[in-house]
Design an enzyme around this catalytic site. Structure first.
Site, PDB file in Angstrom:
ATOM      1  N   LYS A  38       0.871  -1.235   0.110  1.00  0.00           N
ATOM      2  CA  LYS A  38       0.021  -0.184  -0.040  1.00  0.00           C
ATOM      3  C   LYS A  38       0.826   1.284   0.008  1.00  0.00           C
ATOM      4  O   LYS A  38       0.204   2.441   0.424  1.00  0.00           O
ATOM      5  CB  LYS A  38      -1.009   0.063   1.100  1.00  0.00           C
ATOM      6  CG  LYS A  38      -1.747  -1.234   1.442  1.00  0.00           C
ATOM      7  CD  LYS A  38      -2.273  -1.707   0.181  1.00  0.00           C
ATOM      8  CE  LYS A  38      -3.483  -1.153  -0.575  1.00  0.00           C
ATOM      9  NZ  LYS A  38      -3.753  -1.778  -1.736  1.00  0.00           N
ATOM     10  N   HIS A  54       6.963  -7.480  -2.259  1.00  0.00           N
ATOM     11  CA  HIS A  54       6.794  -6.771  -1.067  1.00  0.00           C
ATOM     12  C   HIS A  54       7.861  -7.194  -0.137  1.00  0.00           C
ATOM     13  O   HIS A  54       7.856  -6.832   1.157  1.00  0.00           O
ATOM     14  CB  HIS A  54       5.408  -6.779  -0.556  1.00  0.00           C
ATOM     15  CG  HIS A  54       4.353  -6.014  -1.224  1.00  0.00           C
ATOM     16  ND1 HIS A  54       4.446  -4.724  -1.689  1.00  0.00           N
ATOM     17  CD2 HIS A  54       3.019  -6.363  -1.941  1.00  0.00           C
ATOM     18  CE1 HIS A  54       3.253  -4.433  -2.432  1.00  0.00           C
ATOM     19  NE2 HIS A  54       2.596  -5.218  -2.455  1.00  0.00           N
ATOM     20  N   SER A  84      -4.661   2.504   4.315  1.00  0.00           N
ATOM     21  CA  SER A  84      -5.114   1.700   2.959  1.00  0.00           C
ATOM     22  C   SER A  84      -4.766   0.422   3.382  1.00  0.00           C
ATOM     23  O   SER A  84      -5.508  -0.494   2.746  1.00  0.00           O
ATOM     24  CB  SER A  84      -3.692   2.397   2.036  1.00  0.00           C
ATOM     25  OG  SER A  84      -3.910   1.764   0.896  1.00  0.00           O
TER      26      SER A  84
HETATM   27  P1  A3P Z   1      -5.333   4.500  -0.771  1.00  0.00           P
HETATM   28  O1  A3P Z   1      -6.010   3.212  -0.319  1.00  0.00           O
HETATM   29  O2  A3P Z   1      -4.811   5.545   0.337  1.00  0.00           O
HETATM   30  O3  A3P Z   1      -6.074   5.153  -2.039  1.00  0.00           O
HETATM   31  P2  A3P Z   1      -0.309  -0.234  -3.674  1.00  0.00           P
HETATM   32  O4  A3P Z   1      -0.331  -0.200  -5.148  1.00  0.00           O
HETATM   33  O5  A3P Z   1       1.146  -0.307  -3.001  1.00  0.00           O
HETATM   34  O6  A3P Z   1      -1.178  -1.405  -3.020  1.00  0.00           O
HETATM   35  O7  A3P Z   1      -0.792   0.973  -2.960  1.00  0.00           O
HETATM   36  C1  A3P Z   1      -2.195   1.384  -3.123  1.00  0.00           C
HETATM   37  C2  A3P Z   1      -2.579   2.884  -2.593  1.00  0.00           C
HETATM   38  O8  A3P Z   1      -1.623   3.731  -3.752  1.00  0.00           O
HETATM   39  C3  A3P Z   1      -3.999   3.281  -2.679  1.00  0.00           C
HETATM   40  O9  A3P Z   1      -4.086   4.330  -1.642  1.00  0.00           O
HETATM   41  C4  A3P Z   1      -4.167   3.738  -4.004  1.00  0.00           C
HETATM   42  O10 A3P Z   1      -5.294   4.693  -4.185  1.00  0.00           O
HETATM   43  C5  A3P Z   1      -2.845   4.534  -4.386  1.00  0.00           C
HETATM   44  N1  A3P Z   1      -2.525   4.993  -5.480  1.00  0.00           N
HETATM   45  C6  A3P Z   1      -2.670   4.102  -6.633  1.00  0.00           C
HETATM   46  N2  A3P Z   1      -2.416   4.705  -7.772  1.00  0.00           N
HETATM   47  C7  A3P Z   1      -2.367   6.201  -7.613  1.00  0.00           C
HETATM   48  C8  A3P Z   1      -2.343   7.320  -8.225  1.00  0.00           C
HETATM   49  N3  A3P Z   1      -2.262   7.628  -9.412  1.00  0.00           N
HETATM   50  N4  A3P Z   1      -2.403   8.625  -7.369  1.00  0.00           N
HETATM   51  C9  A3P Z   1      -2.378   8.640  -6.153  1.00  0.00           C
HETATM   52  N5  A3P Z   1      -2.688   7.200  -5.429  1.00  0.00           N
HETATM   53  C10 A3P Z   1      -2.411   6.071  -6.027  1.00  0.00           C
END
Ligand code: A3P
Length: 287
Positions: free
Chosen positions: A48, A104, A134
């Site tokens: 996340k 990860h 998140s």
């Molecule tokens: P949130 O749950 O706070 O919205 P990962 O890819 O490591 O699993 O992380 C997911 C997090 O990155 C989520 O956070 C997601 O919404 C956010 N995320 C993914 N793409 C994004 C973007 N283009 N801009 C901002 N946040 C992004």
């Protein structure tokens, strides 16, 4: 009161990290011997932290900004998750170069050959409060983990270091300590938010790829939260009803959303965790 439901995956601790038991088998038996290639590109993160965002940026920079090619295949297939059962570490190992690999796992659990073959590795970190919020939302969404507690319960497990891939500060510190190695780049979610263009230029320089102003502009639009949220090759919509139940993978995409979820007492506990990292020079912005 148990915090995880009966049908939840089992977690165990391996070399200081909490991992789902099916992943532990792969981490113990396969990952150490995984053959690394110098032309691989790795994205490493605590879950996340903005992994998918960074993966899409890296993939496009390394594939001549071929949006059609990116759109045609899910990020899971073109930038696979090393230790995850799908597509499986053996499939990742056999995929044709240049390979793009997401993991990860912390540095200490990565393949032994990483230090010898020195592929380009980008680590992305995110402030722990937003990471925890998140991750809790994600934990509610995925079918193979049933978390029965509330946000405060989850946040407590996070600061205790017992959520999967934790302890968070150990994971991040391992990467931070290696940030000056020539094949390693350390970036943050907050950097991408605050200065997308500057951070992407740093990433491109590190990847030894050039980028024109118009390519940068197009990438900024393509990687905006709203377009990534509706982009079916990166938003994990293909997992809806499979690995995921209710909820959106691209949830809010904000810095500071933790303020809507964590108490001030809990926020203090996270601050203490971040403060413990500050002597190393690592700081986080959380609003
Ligand atoms: P949130 O749950 O706070 O919205 P990962 O890819 O490591 O699993 O992380 C997911 C997090 O990155 C989520 O956070 C997601 O919404 C956010 N995320 C993914 N793409 C994004 C973007 N283009 N801009 C901002 N946040 C992004």
């Amino acid at each position: 009161v148990p915090l995880f439901g009966r049908r939840s995956r089992v977690f165990c601790r391996y070399r200081g990290y909490v991992l789902p038991s099916d992943i532990v088998n792969t981490v113990v038996n396969d990952i150490p011997w995984f053959e690394v290639r110098p032309d691989d590109t790795w994205v490493v993160s605590f879950p996340k932290a903005g992994t998918t965002w960074l993966q899409e940026i890296v993939y496009l920079i390394c594939n001549d900004f071929d949006y059609e090619k990116a759109q045609a295949t899910t990020i899971e297939d073109r930038f696979p998750f090393l230790e995850f059962p799908y597509p499986g570490v053996k499939v990742v190992a056999q995929s044709p170069p240049p390979r793009f690999i997401k993991t990860h796992l912390p540095f200490s659990l990565l393949p032994k050959q990483l230090d010898e073959k020195k592929p380009k590795v980008i680590y992305i970190a995110r402030n722990p409060k937003d990471t925890a919020v998140s991750l809790q939302a994600f934990t509610k969404m995925i079918n193979y983990v049933t978390f029965l507690g509330n946000m405060e319960d989850f946040a407590q497990l996070f600061v205790e270091g017992t959520v999967f891939y934790g302890p968070w500060e150990k994971h991040v510190k391992e990467a931070w300590d290696r940030r000056d190695e020539e094949n390693i780049l350390f970036v943050t979610y907050e950097d991408l938010h605050k200065d997308f263009r500057g951070t992407v230029q740093d990433i491109a320089r590190f990847l030894e790829k050039s980028m024109s102003e118009s390519q940068l502009r197009a990438l900024e639009v393509h990687c905006s939260f709203s377009l990534m949220q509706s982009n079916d090759s990166v938003n994990y919509s293909w997992q809806q009803g499979v690995l995921f139940g209710e909820g959106q993978f691209m949830r809010k995409g904000k810095v500071g959303d933790w303020k809507n979820h964590l108490s001030s007492e809990m926020s203090d506990k996270f601050d203490a965790m971040v403060t413990s990292l500050e002597p190393s020079g690592l700081h986080f912005v959380d609003s």
